[in-house]
Design a protein around this motif. Structure first.
Motif, PDB file in Angstrom:
ATOM      1  N   PRO A 358       0.805  -1.114  -0.105  1.00 39.83           N
ATOM      2  CA  PRO A 358      -0.057  -0.036  -0.033  1.00 39.83           C
ATOM      3  C   PRO A 358       0.623   1.041   0.043  1.00 39.83           C
ATOM      4  O   PRO A 358       1.920   1.230   0.513  1.00 39.83           O
ATOM      5  CB  PRO A 358      -0.765  -0.059   1.403  1.00 39.83           C
ATOM      6  CG  PRO A 358      -0.956  -1.672   1.442  1.00 39.83           C
ATOM      7  CD  PRO A 358       0.480  -2.257   1.043  1.00 39.83           C
ATOM      8  N   TYR A 363       0.011  -0.512  -6.327  1.00 44.95           N
ATOM      9  CA  TYR A 363      -0.793  -1.015  -5.570  1.00 44.95           C
ATOM     10  C   TYR A 363      -2.187  -0.517  -5.617  1.00 44.95           C
ATOM     11  O   TYR A 363      -3.146  -1.121  -5.692  1.00 44.95           O
ATOM     12  CB  TYR A 363      -0.391  -0.989  -3.984  1.00 44.95           C
ATOM     13  CG  TYR A 363      -1.245  -1.695  -3.050  1.00 44.95           C
ATOM     14  CD1 TYR A 363      -1.090  -2.954  -2.655  1.00 44.95           C
ATOM     15  CD2 TYR A 363      -2.441  -1.064  -2.602  1.00 44.95           C
ATOM     16  CE1 TYR A 363      -1.917  -3.759  -1.623  1.00 44.95           C
ATOM     17  CE2 TYR A 363      -3.180  -1.883  -1.723  1.00 44.95           C
ATOM     18  CZ  TYR A 363      -3.036  -3.005  -1.085  1.00 44.95           C
ATOM     19  OH  TYR A 363      -3.835  -3.684  -0.293  1.00 44.95           O
ATOM     20  N   SER A 364      -2.273   0.896  -5.712  1.00 41.74           N
ATOM     21  CA  SER A 364      -3.458   1.288  -5.493  1.00 41.74           C
ATOM     22  C   SER A 364      -4.007   2.236  -6.892  1.00 41.74           C
ATOM     23  O   SER A 364      -5.399   2.549  -7.106  1.00 41.74           O
ATOM     24  CB  SER A 364      -3.368   2.517  -4.428  1.00 41.74           C
ATOM     25  OG  SER A 364      -2.448   3.571  -4.405  1.00 41.74           O
ATOM     26  N   SER A 390      -9.427  -1.521  -2.761  1.00 44.34           N
ATOM     27  CA  SER A 390      -9.369  -0.953  -3.792  1.00 44.34           C
ATOM     28  C   SER A 390     -10.484   0.112  -4.093  1.00 44.34           C
ATOM     29  O   SER A 390     -11.669  -0.270  -3.824  1.00 44.34           O
ATOM     30  CB  SER A 390      -9.059  -1.665  -5.120  1.00 44.34           C
ATOM     31  OG  SER A 390      -9.057  -0.998  -6.225  1.00 44.34           O
TER      32      SER A 390
END
Length: 462
Positions: A358, A363-364, A390
């Motif tokens: 994160p 990742y996001s 997410s």
């Protein structure tokens, strides 16, 4: 793509960096006239029978088939997709035309109901008017076809504001629709900037707005449409998770995941982007997946042996690479790729990132290109938790030899609009397409899109 002045722009071949065409934006007055012309055409079209509309849509499919060679090459020149995938896109669009022509008649037929007081009721699906579509470049034909065809079948008029770099594809579609017998002006291409686009949303003759694009663009369009009380359908971005459970067929999963990440040069909203693998099979999957990705042949999208073409625009490649670098600066590791090649064209290699956590873009955020994020999960439960961690929720996938278990997870635990079991898929004419959360709302395909912009009219009598 570059702009020569405020009212002109060029389209650029991303594989060669050559200028393809030069275009001039329409003025606000010209765009308003196009809306008026579309509305006038709609007034005649709305009273044409469902059967007659369906015949024209079948003809559209035939015209696409007839023009597929020229259209496929045009799409590849404008945005860089592999030529063989341009042909696949056209075949999908032919299928959409045929499905809509057949099923649309059933879905739009009047429904008759008995009323509690003994009277009789009719439910009529009436067209509402001109529908404005704002579409991206990554599937130059499909993005336009998927909303245009159902709305034409429903009896509406259609406006298309396509991405600048695929303007040629937009204009070619207009030619093909009219060649197939669609009345003139019922489908209009608007070559306009964002300010004029906002005015089109506010135009009283426009009755609905549909957008495929980023979450930021979706929020803007939703706000502008809400100000004038117009319905929207939004298909936005995503960072789809593909979960590899502890009982998965790893060879199959690695192969399908690589295809899911690289199809359309990785520039697909519903592409496989995050690969969440259970710890017990993580190293095996990583080894096989990286081996596939690092051996991908990158090259001229017109050539049959190329497996990966260029990114559609230079600025988009920079944005993608910046997110890779930012992720590395925050702890991610590059297992293959990750460098901009010193060559003509906006190429970017198949890339795999490991040690994802994160706080990293990998990742996001949505990485719109051939970059895969490998994420290790302790067990199956944590894998599903990470998948749902997410802001997006468009699609996803589950790999498991126990299909019943995978389907149960898909139904009850995966917070997305679409889930693929031991497979990767883009779109099917007979299945709904759309997402939740920051991936938007509303549905297309599967008979759902055809009723998004109709007036469900209630008529009763004694």
């Amino acid at each position: 793509m570059s702009e020569n002045s405020n009212n002109k722009f060029e389209t650029i071949n991303p594989a060669t960096e050559d200028v393809l065409e030069r275009y001039t934006y329409m003025t606000g007055k010209e765009a308003s006239k196009a809306v008026e012309d579309c509305h006038k055409a709609f007034l005649d079209w709305k009273i044409i029978s469902l059967e007659e509309r369906a015949e024209i849509l079948k003809s559209v499919g035939q015209a696409l088939e007839k023009n597929k060679d020229a259209y496929a090459k045009l799409m590849t020149r404008e945005m860089g997709k592999l030529l063989k995938q341009s042909y696949q896109e056209i075949e999908l669009c032919v299928g959409i035309c045929n499905y809509t022509a057949s099923e649309g008649q059933k879905l739009l037929q009047d429904e008759h109901r008995q009323l509690p007081d003994g009277g009789k009721g009719i439910i009529h699906y009436a067209p509402i008017g001109v529908i404005y579509g704002i579409q991206p470049w990554n599937f130059p034909l499909y993005q336009a076809i998927r909303y245009a065809i159902v709305n034409l079948m429903a009896g509406n008029g259609v406006l298309l504001k396509h991405a600048k770099n695929v303007t040629g594809s937009a204009l070619k579609l207009k030619e093909i629709l009219e060649e197939a017998g669609l009345p003139k002006n019922l489908f209009k291409v608007l070559i306009i900037n964002h300010d004029v686009s906002d005015d089109i949303i506010a135009n009283e003759l426009v009755r609905g707005v549909t957008l495929t694009g980023s979450s930021g663009a979706g929020k803007h369009i939703a706000m502008k449409s809400a100000e004038v009380l117009k319905k929207t359908v939004l298909e936005l971005g995503s960072n789809d998770a593909y979960i590899v459970l502890d009982d998965a067929d790893i060879d199959m999963a690695a192969e399908i995941c690589s295809k899911g990440r690289l199809y359309n040069n990785g520039e697909t909203c519903v592409a496989a982007k995050r690969f969440i693998v259970v710890e017990s099979v993580y190293n095996e999957f990583k080894s096989k997946f990286v081996s596939i990705m690092e051996n991908i042949v990158m090259g001229d999208p017109m050539k049959e042996d190329s497996e990966l073409g260029p990114i559609a625009r230079k600025d988009l490649r920079k944005e993608l690479h910046d997110k890779v670098i930012q992720s590395v600066e925050k702890g991610a590791k590059i297992l293959c790729g990750g460098e901009i090649p010193d060559t003509t064209g906006f190429y970017y290699p198949a890339t795999v990132l490991d040690n994802i956590s994160p706080g990293q873009p990998a990742y996001s955020e949505e990485l719109f290109g051939p970059v895969a994020s490998l994420i290790k999960a302790k067990n199956n439960e944590e894998a599903m938790h990470i998948a749902n961690d997410s802001k997006f929720g468009l699609g996803g996938g589950i790999f498991s030899k126990n299909e019943d278990k995978a389907i149960e997870l898909a139904k009850n635990h995966f917070d997305t609009g679409m889930v693929h079991i031991n497979s990767f898929g883009l779109a099917y004419p007979n299945m709904p397409f759309g997402g939740v959360k920051d991936s938007g709302y509303g549905r297309e395909h599967g008979g759902f899109g055809i009723r998004e912009f109709v007036n469900v009219k209630s008529i009763t009598r004694n």
